[in-house]
Design a protein around this motif. Structure first.
Motif, PDB file in Angstrom:
ATOM      1  N   ARG A  13     -52.870 -60.385 -29.408  1.00 20.47           N
ATOM      2  CA  ARG A  13     -52.129 -59.127 -29.540  1.00 20.47           C
ATOM      3  C   ARG A  13     -51.657 -58.983 -30.988  1.00 20.47           C
ATOM      4  NH1 ARG A  13     -46.351 -57.855 -26.562  1.00 20.47           N
ATOM      5  NH2 ARG A  13     -45.786 -56.017 -27.801  1.00 20.47           N
ATOM      6  N   ILE A  14     -51.835 -57.787 -31.526  1.00 20.93           N
ATOM      7  CA  ILE A  14     -51.392 -57.494 -32.890  1.00 20.93           C
ATOM      8  C   ILE A  14     -50.354 -56.384 -32.827  1.00 20.93           C
ATOM      9  CG2 ILE A  14     -52.082 -56.644 -35.159  1.00 20.93           C
ATOM     10  CD1 ILE A  14     -54.782 -57.879 -34.782  1.00 20.93           C
ATOM     11  N   ASP A  15     -49.193 -56.643 -33.419  1.00 18.76           N
ATOM     12  CA  ASP A  15     -48.114 -55.651 -33.500  1.00 18.76           C
ATOM     13  C   ASP A  15     -47.830 -55.364 -34.964  1.00 18.76           C
ATOM     14  OD1 ASP A  15     -47.830 -55.372 -30.823  1.00 18.76           O
ATOM     15  OD2 ASP A  15     -46.226 -56.841 -30.621  1.00 18.76           O
ATOM     16  N   VAL A  16     -47.781 -54.110 -35.310  1.00 17.74           N
ATOM     17  CA  VAL A  16     -47.436 -53.695 -36.670  1.00 17.74           C
ATOM     18  C   VAL A  16     -45.988 -53.244 -36.684  1.00 17.74           C
ATOM     19  CG1 VAL A  16     -47.942 -52.077 -38.531  1.00 17.74           C
ATOM     20  CG2 VAL A  16     -49.800 -53.038 -37.174  1.00 17.74           C
ATOM     21  N   GLN A  17     -45.159 -53.906 -37.538  1.00 20.37           N
ATOM     22  CA  GLN A  17     -43.733 -53.617 -37.658  1.00 20.37           C
ATOM     23  C   GLN A  17     -43.029 -53.765 -36.322  1.00 20.37           C
ATOM     24  OE1 GLN A  17     -43.597 -49.731 -39.538  1.00 20.37           O
ATOM     25  NE2 GLN A  17     -43.393 -50.679 -41.537  1.00 20.37           N
ATOM     26  N   ASN A  18     -43.333 -54.845 -35.591  1.00 19.30           N
ATOM     27  CA  ASN A  18     -42.690 -55.172 -34.311  1.00 19.30           C
ATOM     28  C   ASN A  18     -41.846 -56.420 -34.516  1.00 19.30           C
ATOM     29  OD1 ASN A  18     -42.090 -56.082 -31.680  1.00 19.30           O
ATOM     30  ND2 ASN A  18     -43.902 -55.056 -30.858  1.00 19.30           N
ATOM     31  N   HIS A  19     -40.606 -56.395 -34.079  1.00 10.74           N
ATOM     32  CA  HIS A  19     -39.700 -57.520 -34.319  1.00 10.74           C
ATOM     33  C   HIS A  19     -39.295 -58.235 -33.033  1.00 10.74           C
ATOM     34  CE1 HIS A  19     -39.223 -56.244 -38.483  1.00 10.74           C
ATOM     35  NE2 HIS A  19     -39.112 -55.010 -38.026  1.00 10.74           N
ATOM     36  N   HIS A  20     -39.972 -57.958 -31.899  1.00 14.17           N
ATOM     37  CA  HIS A  20     -39.604 -58.578 -30.629  1.00 14.17           C
ATOM     38  C   HIS A  20     -40.306 -59.920 -30.475  1.00 14.17           C
ATOM     39  CE1 HIS A  20     -37.641 -54.853 -29.562  1.00 14.17           C
ATOM     40  NE2 HIS A  20     -38.760 -54.186 -29.794  1.00 14.17           N
ATOM     41  N   LYS A  21     -39.966 -60.871 -31.346  1.00 12.67           N
ATOM     42  CA  LYS A  21     -40.653 -62.170 -31.332  1.00 12.67           C
ATOM     43  C   LYS A  21     -40.223 -63.005 -30.137  1.00 12.67           C
ATOM     44  CE  LYS A  21     -40.926 -62.182 -36.352  1.00 12.67           C
ATOM     45  NZ  LYS A  21     -40.564 -62.873 -37.582  1.00 12.67           N
ATOM     46  N   ASP A  22     -38.943 -62.919 -29.756  1.00 13.19           N
ATOM     47  CA  ASP A  22     -38.454 -63.743 -28.653  1.00 13.19           C
ATOM     48  C   ASP A  22     -39.186 -63.405 -27.358  1.00 13.19           C
ATOM     49  OD1 ASP A  22     -36.708 -64.836 -30.445  1.00 13.19           O
ATOM     50  OD2 ASP A  22     -35.042 -63.503 -29.903  1.00 13.19           O
TER      51      ASP A  22
END
Length: 636
Positions: free
Chosen positions: A335-344
């Motif tokens: 999965r690739i997320d651009v400007q996504n900060h939901h790492k947890d």
């Protein structure tokens, strides 16, 4: 050694000529330079023929040396006569090139006829070429042709700039090196019995000359030059190391090593170096597979990634292509997320993800959920993440350029539409005037109806002219209360109650005529809705706040439909007013924008309809910094 050097020079000349002809692509200067390389290869082969006992053949080949500077003159003229340098004398010189070739061939034939060369046995009992007394003309002609060619290059260096100038300067440096090497060629002809050691380095002259010419035209040659220079440096280091070993080995007790000839040590070391270079890439791939099992990264894979990522034209497409490429390479869903900060969340789901964020330093990637992945998989993901981050930056710039281009086209379209509207408005004036004059003979009821519609059409034409025309502001300090009071006094309010709450000291730094148009439009709109309403009220108040003059125009008419609030309300031809042109509020908005102010509709000011305007004062930093504050309340 001399024979080997001449043979190497001959082979290098033929290879360089073949490469130049392959890359020439109808470039006359490279074709002429290829001819120079071929003639140099033939000239060097003549010395090899002499050494092998074919004296007459070798002499005839060497006596053809006038053709070398002729080809170089051809190259120099073609190289200089380009771009902005189109001198008439150069053009005439280029037209005489066939005669230079004919003269050079005649000199060669004359040299063969008068026996201008001979073979000398003075150097290690091996034959070497010398000029006879009859060969002086051949030698002088060759030198003069070389001087003429370098004179043309000197003129080109004076007239050209940039890479051409740098190339010519490099050619002069290489020419000096070639002159130093070739000087020893005529020593035996002058009676100097000295071995021509400088000629052993002739292969370097041709390679350096071609590199000086093409390094700025064919960029791929720089990579080859980089590798060649690395090889040369390593060979020199080995040579120095062997010399040190030969001197030191005997003193430290390694007599057997000291007895080995230095040239054999150097040859063995050179062979070791060549073998190491040949097996470097296979060994590197093998070791990489051992350290990073499962990682298959090579130039083909990287080129495929780069090409397919560049084909994406939006963020959705880029993410889709990235996920497909990385998942296919690793054989797992990524999965690739651009400007996504939901790492947890991602870590809890134990999903392999590549997070790409943008910071002040640019785009960068972070791997999330890869703790249990193999080193090869992590290496592949890190390399892909770096490439994907670069693609994000390229796509961002590409989209920004596309938006700017669309905005430019929209503005150009608006300018053209404005010009067309102004032309149509002007053309409508004439038929309207004719209709107005013809209506005088009509019955009174019909004439009144015609005059009413003519006034409506005239207002529409006037509004179109105002909206489509340019706004040239002539700012003065406008007394706000006096301006509004004069407009209210001239308006047909009828039974409508009007209240003004504007201090006499408030002044606007604005264009008087434009501000007058703003209040005329707003008051006319309000009166149009309040005229048939019982107890209609109109209130205008103003105050100074945050370095801006804020004005509110209230009325207790019917509320504006929620579908028309916001930006839609100020667009052209949006109106609910009977007989309205739909340009009144659009003109107000345009005038406010020209003053770097703003206007918007409010429904929270205690009135059914409120328009709030703000005009920045000279010390105001930005109209967006002005916040609607607490205002004196006027009863509804």
């Amino acid at each position: 050694m001399f024979e080997v050097s001449m043979l190497i020079s001959s082979v290098c000349g033929l290879l360089v000529a073949a490469w130049l002809l392959w890359r020439a692509q109808k470039q006359g200067e490279l074709q002429a330079l290829a001819g120079f390389a071929i003639m140099m290869a033939i000239w060097c082969f003549g010395h090899v023929a002499l050494f092998q006992g074919y004296e007459q053949t070798g002499i005839h080949i060497i006596l053809a040396n006038p053709l070398m500077p002729t080809f170089f003159l051809h190259f120099a003229i073609r190289f200089v006569y380009s771009g902005t340098v189109k001198e008439a004398w150069l053009r005439r010189l280029a037209k005489t090139l066939p005669w230079f070739y004919v003269t050079s061939i005649a000199v060669v034939l004359q040299s063969w006829w008068v026996d201008a060369g001979a073979a000398s046995q003075t150097l290690d009992t091996r034959s070497f070429f010398v000029f006879t007394d009859a060969g002086a003309f051949n030698l002088v002609y060759t030198i003069l042709m070389g001087m003429l060619a370098h004179g043309v290059l000197l003129f080109g260096w004076y007239r050209h700039a940039g890479n051409k100038k740098r190339s010519i300067l490099a050619m002069f440096g290489v020419g000096a090196w070639g002159l130093l090497l070739a000087t020893s060629f005529i020593f035996p002809s002058l009676g100097i019995s000295w071995f021509p050691y400088p000629m052993l380095l002739l292969p370097t002259y041709l390679l350096l000359l071609v590199y000086a010419v093409v390094r700025y035209q064919i960029l791929s040659v720089n990579a080859f030059a980089n590798r060649a220079l690395l090889w040369l440096a390593m060979m020199l280091v080995i040579l120095c190391l062997i010399s040190v070993i030969s001197v030191v080995s005997g003193r430290v007790g390694l007599q057997a090593l000291a007895n080995v000839p230095s040239w054999q040590l150097w040859l063995y070391s050179l062979l070791t170096l060549v073998v190491s270079v040949l097996i470097y890439q296979p060994l590197n791939r093998l070791i990489s597979r051992l350290i990073y099992p499962g990682a298959v990264l090579n130039e083909q894979v990287l080129d495929t990634w780069s090409t397919q990522l560049k084909e994406a034209h939006d963020w959705t497409g880029l993410i889709s292509v990235g996920e497909r490429l990385l998942s296919s390479q690793i054989r797992q869903n990524i999965r690739i997320d651009v400007q996504n900060h939901h790492k947890d969340t991602l870590e809890e789901e134990r999903a392999l993800a590549l997070i790409v964020n943008r910071s002040e330093q640019g785009w960068h990637s972070v791997l999330v959920g890869w703790n249990d992945a193999s080193p090869g998989m992590r290496l592949t993901a890190e390399v892909f993440g770096s490439l994907f981050s670069t693609s994000c930056g390229l796509l961002e710039r590409s989209l920004a350029l596309a938006v700017a281009e669309r905005k430019r086209l929209d503005e150009q379209h608006l300018v053209e539409l404005g010009s067309l509207s102004a032309a149509v408005a002007h053309e409508l004036r004439n038929p309207l005037n004719i209709i107005s004059m013809a209506a005088y003979d009509a019955p009174p009821e019909t004439r009144q109806h015609i005059q009413t519609q003519l006034k409506r059409a005239d207002r529409l034409v006037s509004d179109m002219l105002v909206y489509s025309g340019g706004l040239a502001l002539h700012k003065t300090m406008v007394p706000l209360r006096a301006l509004v009071a004069s407009i209210v006094a001239q308006s047909n309010l009828g039974e409508i109650e009007c209240q003004l709450d504007i201090a006499d000291t408030i002044e606007l730094p604005a264009d008087y005529q434009r501000v007058q148009q703003v209040f005329i439009n707003l008051i006319d709109n309000a009166v149009a809705f309040l005229r048939n309403q019982a107890q209609g009220k109109l209130a205008i108040q103003a105050w100074q706040s945050n370095d801006a003059v804020v004005i509110q125009v209230h009325n207790n008419g019917p509320r504006i439909d929620s579908a028309l609030t916001g930006e839609v309300l100020f667009q052209p031809f949006v109106t609910k007013r009977a007989g309205g042109s739909g340009l009144g509020l659009a003109i107000v908005r345009r005038i406010l924008d020209a003053h770097e102010g703003r206007i918007f509709h409010r429904s929270d000011a205690g009135w059914p309809v409120t328009f709030e305007l703000s005009f920045p004062l000279p010390m105001s930093t930005s109209a967006d910094d002005i916040e609607p504050g607490a205002v004196p309340e006027i009863g509804n």
